[in-house]
Design an enzyme around this catalytic site. Structure first.
Site, short mmCIF file in Angstrom:
data_model
loop_
_atom_site.label_atom_id
_atom_site.label_comp_id
_atom_site.label_asym_id
_atom_site.label_seq_id
_atom_site.Cartn_x
_atom_site.Cartn_y
_atom_site.Cartn_z
N ARG A 31 0.85 -1.18 0.00
CA ARG A 31 0.00 0.00 0.00
C ARG A 31 0.88 1.23 0.00
O ARG A 31 2.10 1.16 0.14
CB ARG A 31 -1.00 0.01 1.17
CG ARG A 31 -0.62 -0.64 2.46
CD ARG A 31 0.34 0.11 3.33
NE ARG A 31 0.06 1.54 3.49
CZ ARG A 31 1.00 2.43 3.73
NH1 ARG A 31 2.28 2.06 3.83
NH2 ARG A 31 0.71 3.69 3.88
N GLY A 32 0.24 2.38 -0.20
CA GLY A 32 0.97 3.62 -0.41
C GLY A 32 1.10 3.86 -1.90
O GLY A 32 1.53 2.99 -2.66
N ALA A 33 0.70 5.05 -2.35
CA ALA A 33 0.59 5.30 -3.79
C ALA A 33 1.85 4.96 -4.60
O ALA A 33 1.78 4.23 -5.59
CB ALA A 33 0.15 6.75 -4.04
N ARG A 89 -7.28 -0.19 -6.84
CA ARG A 89 -7.34 0.96 -5.91
C ARG A 89 -7.62 2.22 -6.74
O ARG A 89 -6.72 2.74 -7.37
CB ARG A 89 -6.03 1.12 -5.13
CG ARG A 89 -5.60 -0.05 -4.25
CD ARG A 89 -6.53 -0.30 -3.08
NE ARG A 89 -6.72 0.85 -2.19
CZ ARG A 89 -5.90 1.19 -1.20
NH1 ARG A 89 -4.78 0.50 -1.00
NH2 ARG A 89 -6.18 2.23 -0.43
N GLN A 130 -2.40 2.61 10.21
CA GLN A 130 -1.10 2.60 9.52
C GLN A 130 -0.05 3.44 10.24
O GLN A 130 1.14 3.14 10.18
CB GLN A 130 -1.26 3.13 8.08
CG GLN A 130 -2.09 2.24 7.18
CD GLN A 130 -3.51 2.77 7.05
OE1 GLN A 130 -4.09 3.24 8.03
NE2 GLN A 130 -4.08 2.67 5.86
N ASP A 189 -2.08 10.53 -2.10
CA ASP A 189 -2.45 9.47 -3.05
C ASP A 189 -2.83 10.04 -4.41
O ASP A 189 -2.67 9.37 -5.42
CB ASP A 189 -3.60 8.65 -2.49
CG ASP A 189 -3.12 7.68 -1.42
OD1 ASP A 189 -2.90 6.51 -1.76
OD2 ASP A 189 -2.93 8.10 -0.27
N ASN A 230 -5.57 12.25 0.46
CA ASN A 230 -4.68 11.43 1.27
C ASN A 230 -5.55 10.65 2.25
O ASN A 230 -6.78 10.76 2.25
CB ASN A 230 -3.66 12.31 2.00
CG ASN A 230 -2.53 11.50 2.62
OD1 ASN A 230 -1.92 10.66 1.96
ND2 ASN A 230 -2.25 11.72 3.88
N LYS A 231 -4.92 9.85 3.09
CA LYS A 231 -5.65 8.98 4.00
C LYS A 231 -6.69 9.76 4.80
O LYS A 231 -6.46 10.89 5.22
CB LYS A 231 -4.65 8.30 4.95
CG LYS A 231 -5.26 7.27 5.87
CD LYS A 231 -6.07 6.21 5.13
CE LYS A 231 -5.26 5.49 4.06
NZ LYS A 231 -6.08 4.57 3.24
#
Length: 350
Positions: A47-49, A90, A199, A240, A250-251
């Site tokens: 995970r993470g762009a 995603r 996270q 992201d 973003n998150k």
């Protein structure tokens, strides 16, 4: 300094750090098929762009490798199908689409046999990975000039995980933190735990512990109190997807953190590579927001913590308006959100 690499090509397969197992277990997942890579992205093993982009690039190669034909047109048609499956994993992370587009562009523009094109695709995936590490290191170096000017060492608050685990290595927001630590400018990191998947508590804290960077975990709703008590000098987060005007997805929870920072005059920075900027979207209103399974909210491990009969809403991201962002730190330089468009010409596939 950094030895954390979430995506590794080794012995004709991809090795992924299983980020769903951290911090209690450090395990590697072997990926040899593009279908398994798509599942790993969807279930957030990776995970993470930026890391998703690297994983998708290798997924494209794995899919290409399994295509059994010598006919160029048939190969490209089947590769498009691989790309479509990976795109569906995603929807918010623009690096996913950027990497897939770059791999497709490479396939269409390469001259040679199908087998030669496959090898070029592998080389391109490796190049994307190498470029991302260098990009993150450049972001870290570029951030040093915008750190708050004070004689005391800094305390920086971050949200979610935009570290080595979220990239090819080193990190974006944590790249800024790593650079500050190396230069002797950092006192401590405050890490939002980042509900609902934690996270920050699980991954950001784990990375800091590995490198002996002092870290304090707080619940998301403690950030305002910490700023009110002047415990925080600066906020830095990853992204992201960033729209052309600087609006940043973003998150979930990032928007609220930006509002709080503005209220307390704490500088709020976004650290991201130019590949995270979607210049085709004028504003953040156009950014698709992924909604994830409600079990992330109501279940911890195997324990259901909410009563029967309630409804759930679980967006994975929110959009922070550009006017709340002090600056966007890229591999080229740090710009104000309204200046982001001036860097469009610096974004390319090479």
């Amino acid at each position: 300094m950094n030895t954390i690499y979430p995506v590794v090509w080794s012995n004709n397969k991809v090795l992924l750090i299983d980020q769903t197992a951290l911090p209690s277990r450090y395990t590697l997942v072997e990926i040899s098929r593009y279908e398994d890579m798509a599942k790993a992205i969807k279930t957030m093993i990776v995970r993470g762009a930026p890391a998703i982009g690297v994983a998708a690039a290798y997924g494209m190669y794995l899919g290409a490798r399994d295509i059994q034909t010598k006919e160029r047109e048939i190969f490209l048609k089947q590769l498009e199908k691989v790309a479509e499956i990976l795109r569906q994993t995603r929807p918010t992370a623009v690096n996913l689409f950027w990497a897939i587009s770059r791999m497709l562009k490479t396939a269409y523009e390469s001259i040679g046999t199908v087998e030669e094109i496959k090898q070029i695709l592998l080389q391109t995936a490796q190049q994307i990975q190498e470029e991302d590490v260098k990009t993150c290191q450049a972001i870290g170096q570029n951030s040093l000039s915008i750190l708050p000017k004070k004689t005391e060492k800094l305390t920086i608050l971050t949200h979610c995980n935009a570290g080595a685990l979220a990239t090819a290595g080193y990190g974006t927001a944590l790249g800024v933190i790593r650079a500050a630590w190396t230069e002797g400018r950092l006192k401590r990191v405050f890490a939002d735990e980042t509900r609902p998947r934690l996270q920050g508590a699980k991954l950001t804290a784990w990375e800091c512990v590995q490198e002996k960077i002092p870290v304090t975990v707080i619940s998301d709703n403690m950030a305002a109190h910490c700023m009110q008590k002047r415990l925080i000098d600066m906020v830095v987060v990853g992204a992201d997807r960033i729209a052309a005007n600087g609006d940043t997805a973003n998150k979930i929870g990032t928007y609220g953190l930006a509002v709080i920072a503005k209220m307390h005059n704490v500088p709020f920075y976004v650290a991201a590579p130019l590949s995270t900027v979607d210049f085709n979207l004028e504003t953040g209103d156009l950014i698709p927001i992924e909604e994830r399974d409600p079990s992330e909210l109501y279940q911890i491990g195997t324990t259901i913590i909410y009563p029967d009969g309630v409804d759930y809403y679980n967006p994975a991201f929110d959009v922070t308006p550009a006017h709340l962002i002090t600056g966007i730190i890229t591999e080229q330089k740090t710009v104000k959100p309204e200046e982001l468009i001036t860097l469009k010409s610096d974004l390319s596939y090479h």
